[in-house]
Design an enzyme around this catalytic site. Sequence first.
Site, mmCIF file in Angstrom:
data_model
loop_
_atom_site.group_PDB
_atom_site.id
_atom_site.type_symbol
_atom_site.label_atom_id
_atom_site.label_comp_id
_atom_site.label_asym_id
_atom_site.label_seq_id
_atom_site.Cartn_x
_atom_site.Cartn_y
_atom_site.Cartn_z
ATOM 1 N N HIS A 1 1.821 7.204 4.337
ATOM 2 C CA HIS A 1 1.523 8.646 4.535
ATOM 3 C C HIS A 1 -0.098 8.533 4.102
ATOM 4 O O HIS A 1 -0.354 8.540 3.121
ATOM 5 C CB HIS A 1 2.310 9.836 3.651
ATOM 6 C CG HIS A 1 3.614 9.670 4.023
ATOM 7 N ND1 HIS A 1 4.764 9.888 3.309
ATOM 8 C CD2 HIS A 1 4.247 9.850 5.290
ATOM 9 C CE1 HIS A 1 5.834 9.761 3.667
ATOM 10 N NE2 HIS A 1 5.641 9.782 5.094
ATOM 11 N N GLU B 1 -1.386 10.524 0.904
ATOM 12 C CA GLU B 1 -0.984 10.232 -0.510
ATOM 13 C C GLU B 1 -1.850 9.132 -1.026
ATOM 14 O O GLU B 1 -1.344 8.070 -0.749
ATOM 15 C CB GLU B 1 0.505 10.016 -0.267
ATOM 16 C CG GLU B 1 1.213 11.095 0.197
ATOM 17 C CD GLU B 1 2.686 10.862 0.469
ATOM 18 O OE1 GLU B 1 3.167 9.783 0.029
ATOM 19 O OE2 GLU B 1 3.543 11.681 0.883
ATOM 20 N N ARG C 1 -0.667 13.123 7.087
ATOM 21 C CA ARG C 1 0.466 12.588 6.621
ATOM 22 C C ARG C 1 0.672 11.568 7.535
ATOM 23 O O ARG C 1 0.999 10.334 7.347
ATOM 24 C CB ARG C 1 1.336 13.474 6.479
ATOM 25 C CG ARG C 1 2.751 12.921 6.256
ATOM 26 C CD ARG C 1 3.908 13.984 5.875
ATOM 27 N NE ARG C 1 5.251 13.638 5.865
ATOM 28 C CZ ARG C 1 5.526 13.099 4.563
ATOM 29 N NH1 ARG C 1 5.067 13.214 3.625
ATOM 30 N NH2 ARG C 1 6.992 12.709 4.381
ATOM 31 N N ASN D 1 7.717 6.796 8.057
ATOM 32 C CA ASN D 1 8.587 6.616 6.996
ATOM 33 C C ASN D 1 10.163 6.776 7.489
ATOM 34 O O ASN D 1 10.946 7.053 6.612
ATOM 35 C CB ASN D 1 8.177 7.285 5.651
ATOM 36 C CG ASN D 1 8.831 6.288 4.265
ATOM 37 O OD1 ASN D 1 9.077 5.182 4.475
ATOM 38 N ND2 ASN D 1 9.301 6.996 3.344
ATOM 39 N N ARG D 2 10.364 7.223 8.691
ATOM 40 C CA ARG D 2 11.599 7.596 9.241
ATOM 41 C C ARG D 2 11.865 7.188 10.380
ATOM 42 O O ARG D 2 13.009 7.417 11.138
ATOM 43 C CB ARG D 2 11.563 9.319 9.503
ATOM 44 C CG ARG D 2 11.274 10.078 8.202
ATOM 45 C CD ARG D 2 12.238 10.180 7.215
ATOM 46 N NE ARG D 2 12.263 11.167 6.113
ATOM 47 C CZ ARG D 2 11.377 10.917 4.979
ATOM 48 N NH1 ARG D 2 10.808 9.617 4.801
ATOM 49 N NH2 ARG D 2 11.188 11.912 4.196
ATOM 50 N N HIS E 1 3.793 6.043 -2.868
ATOM 51 C CA HIS E 1 4.160 7.377 -2.351
ATOM 52 C C HIS E 1 3.753 8.428 -3.343
ATOM 53 O O HIS E 1 3.792 7.995 -4.735
ATOM 54 C CB HIS E 1 5.376 8.004 -1.863
ATOM 55 C CG HIS E 1 5.834 7.351 -0.361
ATOM 56 N ND1 HIS E 1 5.482 7.847 0.683
ATOM 57 C CD2 HIS E 1 6.341 5.944 -0.186
ATOM 58 C CE1 HIS E 1 6.015 7.066 1.615
ATOM 59 N NE2 HIS E 1 6.456 5.866 1.161
ATOM 60 N N TYR F 1 17.514 7.613 6.448
ATOM 61 C CA TYR F 1 16.190 7.692 6.394
ATOM 62 C C TYR F 1 15.294 6.596 7.227
ATOM 63 O O TYR F 1 14.027 6.941 7.619
ATOM 64 C CB TYR F 1 15.524 7.467 4.854
ATOM 65 C CG TYR F 1 16.004 8.475 3.919
ATOM 66 C CD1 TYR F 1 15.125 9.517 3.664
ATOM 67 C CD2 TYR F 1 17.348 8.689 3.536
ATOM 68 C CE1 TYR F 1 15.303 10.815 2.779
ATOM 69 C CE2 TYR F 1 17.887 9.866 2.750
ATOM 70 C CZ TYR F 1 16.666 10.824 2.313
ATOM 71 O OH TYR F 1 16.846 11.792 1.714
ATOM 72 N N GLU G 1 7.332 6.541 -6.246
ATOM 73 C CA GLU G 1 7.128 8.325 -5.841
ATOM 74 C C GLU G 1 6.505 8.649 -7.254
ATOM 75 O O GLU G 1 7.421 8.884 -8.208
ATOM 76 C CB GLU G 1 8.235 9.134 -5.518
ATOM 77 C CG GLU G 1 7.793 10.266 -4.875
ATOM 78 C CD GLU G 1 7.559 10.363 -3.262
ATOM 79 O OE1 GLU G 1 6.434 11.015 -3.120
ATOM 80 O OE2 GLU G 1 8.347 9.846 -2.625
#
Length: 313
Positions: A21, A24, A63, A70-71, A116, A164, A178
Amino acid sequence: MTSCHIAEEHIQKVAIFGGTHGNELTGVFLVKHWLENGAEIQRTGLEVKPFITNPRAVKKCTRYIDCDLNRIFDLENLGKKMSEDLPYEVRRAQEINHLFGPKDSEDSYDIIFDLHNTTSNMGCTLILEDSRNNFLIQMFHYIKTSLAPLPCYVYLIEHPSLKYATTRSIAKYPVGIEVGPQPQGVLRADILDQMRKMIKHALDFIHHFNEGKEFPPCAIEVYKIIEKVDYPRDENGEIAAIIHPNLQDQDWKPLHPGDPMFLTLDGKTIPLGGDCTVYPVFVNEAAYYEKKEAFAKTTKLTLNAKSIRCCLH
């Protein structure tokens, strides 16, 4: 001799992803630094590759460009015929799969750490995708112990219907890291230091494992996702209530039935229903407004890992 679970092989190839992203910035900043000077992430006998995953999004400090990178690491997207008509991130996913995969193959990287940030008050968080993975449970136990007294939480995203398809899932051992709270497009020194330490301890663990150290049985506390909760909405689909002040910044803390959850603009409190205590995570995450997720409910449980040791040749 102590009987033990023997992990498959020693770890050879590790990647550290930043910029999955593009807004981030801790992972972006660290990966760019390690691309210039990677001494601190090198370990004897281990190939460690830092990599910027979504360079266009990083350049724009957003993002993503077309869709969330990420999906989309599922076999459908990875198998689409390459063309300029595909969303940028789908094309990029195929490139990443070619470089670090292919997914579900013997040739894929052993471990991918995907870095992340969250705007939620989640501190240091490790994201686990498989509750039966002895190697990763042992690694997470090592990282948690090494970081103490700084808390480090484990978020288990194993779920029968919530798939995910993460960027890191092309590796044999996918690890999400994260760290927050940090606003999008911002760098904070404390957050950067915490993420840097998490990577250091993870690489130290791999190094010890490769050298033949046996890790005895261990247990870790994890928070397993139950469901995602949307904001209350009006008949037009607009948000009708916001995160209650009592819930704001209370990630990982118990939320009991009847506790305040949302607050309407006319001052009405909407409490948690049901009869189960839950542990909220990603509370009021900025990136999840578009996904219609106010927070995720988790339940707390313990995972056990067998003793592991590398098969030395």
